[in-house]
Scaffold this active site. Structure first.
Site, short mmCIF file in Angstrom:
data_model
loop_
_atom_site.label_atom_id
_atom_site.label_comp_id
_atom_site.label_asym_id
_atom_site.label_seq_id
_atom_site.Cartn_x
_atom_site.Cartn_y
_atom_site.Cartn_z
N CYS A 113 0.82 -1.22 0.00
CA CYS A 113 0.00 0.00 0.00
C CYS A 113 0.85 1.27 0.00
CB CYS A 113 -0.93 0.00 1.21
SG CYS A 113 -2.04 -1.41 1.21
N HIS A 252 -2.71 6.89 4.21
CA HIS A 252 -3.24 5.71 3.53
C HIS A 252 -4.61 5.37 4.13
CE1 HIS A 252 -3.81 1.88 1.82
NE2 HIS A 252 -3.46 1.18 2.88
N ASN A 282 -10.10 0.25 1.11
CA ASN A 282 -8.64 0.31 0.97
C ASN A 282 -8.28 0.00 -0.48
OD1 ASN A 282 -5.89 -0.14 1.01
ND2 ASN A 282 -5.91 -1.34 2.90
#
Ligand code: UT7
Length: 325
Positions: A113, A252, A282
């Site tokens: 990520c 994030h 996500n």
């Protein structure tokens, strides 16, 4: 040494929405559980014939338009992704072909990520080292393709999308600092076991579900909070500023409880932290650039503001960057 700044941004997401209520019909879960434990209400899901490069293409076209340049003006393309079109060649090469960006070198960055932050860091270094003037930096994912929709501990979390940025050599500073980190001891906490050289695809690997993302959420959660805090502070220090000078933090987008924990540790008021997690879930590498695009388009991030990007992901990897917008 020249400075590096943003010239244009764009993002894209599939139209199809998968809501928490849809999941209630698929697995043993509830809208209440998902919203209270993660902050997510819905996520976007790509159609079967849409790959990460397709979303990257849409986001890139918008970023190029925003920058008022054409694909031939780009010297290089760097794509952060954990869901590449193929193991090889790179998604960046597929994208280069789609765009007709004939003058660009192209490669992918695999950093979980943190992919966009890693790609941005590398791109900044290439420009400052004189290897390129204008680069396309992208985070693009179709995580729905590696989800086990029978595993309620992971499938409710992830979604698809892409964000792109054109960055350029500049006489004035844009990116004030950038730092990366990794702890490979954490690789097994979040990974896809099958399909690589460790476990090539076989009938058995598919039967075992080894081609799906697997995660030990609790451990990842704890590490994420620590790394997002420490990398943000490191980048803030490197930029020669203090946390109270930050106008916006774009972390994030993995879990609102992670974002809240980081916000409190950095002592930032709620209005200085951007989140669109509720609508996208996500999106891994794409989460920061999609959020950045929305922050700019909605007026939350204005010219001259100081913004901090920070990310954490599989590997473990982490990174942060401070930018004067
Ligand atoms: O992008 C970077 C990587 N990703 C992350 O940063 C994600 C980090 N982790 C997380 O966000 C959280 O750990 C999760 C959201 C994945 C899980 O939340 P949690 O508060 O850590 O829940 P848990 O794993 O401790 O599970 C609590 C209970 C369990 O039931 P029992 O064992 O207490 O009976 C789970 O089986 O909740 C159950 N559960 C669910 N219940 C309803 C797990 N998933 C679900 C679900 N719906 N979808």
């Amino acid at each position: 040494m020249s400075f590096v700044k943003f010239l244009g941004i764009g993002s894209a997401a599939p139209e199809k929405v998968l809501s928490n209520f849809d999941f209630e019909k698929m697995i043993d879960t509830s809208d209440e559980w998902i919203r209270s434990r993660t902050g997510i209400s819905e996520r976007r899901i790509a159609e079967p014939d849409v790959a990460s490069s397709d979303l990257a293409y849409e986001a890139s076209i918008k970023a190029l338009e925003d920058a008022s340049i054409g694909p031939e003006d780009i010297d290089g393309i760097i794509v952060g992704t954990i869901t590449p079109d193929f193991i090889f060649p790179s998604t960046a090469c597929v994208l280069q072909s789609l765009l007709g960006a004939k003058n660009a070198f192209a490669f992918d960055v695999l950093a979980g990520c943190s992919g966009f932050i890693y790609a941005l860091h590398v791109a900044k270094g290439l420009i400052q080292g004189g290897s390129a003037k204008k680069l396309l930096v992208i985070g693009a994912e179709t995580l729905s393709k590696i989800m086990n929709y029978e595993d309620r501990t992971t499938c409710i979390l992830f979604g698809d999308g892409a964000g792109a940025a054109v960055i350029t050599a500049s006489e004035t500073p844009g990116i004030l600092s950038s730092c990366l980190g990794a702890n490979g001891d954490g690789w097994e906490y979040l990974y896809m076991p099958g399909g690589g050289s460790r476990m090539p695809t076989s009938e058995e690997s598919v039967k075992n579900g080894s081609h799906f993302l697997q995660m030990q959420g609790k451990e990842v959660f704890k590490e994420a909070v620590k790394a997002l805090q420490s990398s943000s502070l490191e980048a803030i220090k490197q930029a020669g500023i203090t946390p109270d000078q930050i106008d916006l933090l774009i972390p994030h987008q993995a879990n609102y409880r992670i974002i809240e924990a980081v916000r409190k540790r950095l002592e930032l008021p709620e209005e200085k932290v951007f989140s669109n997690l509720d609508r996208y879930g996500n999106t891994s590498s794409a989460s920061v650039p999609i959020a950045l695009d929305e922050a700019v388009k909605s007026g939350r991030l204005k010219k001259g503001d100081i913004v901090v990007f920070s990310a954490f992901g599989a590997g473990f990897t982490w990174g942060a960057s401070v930018v004067r917008w």
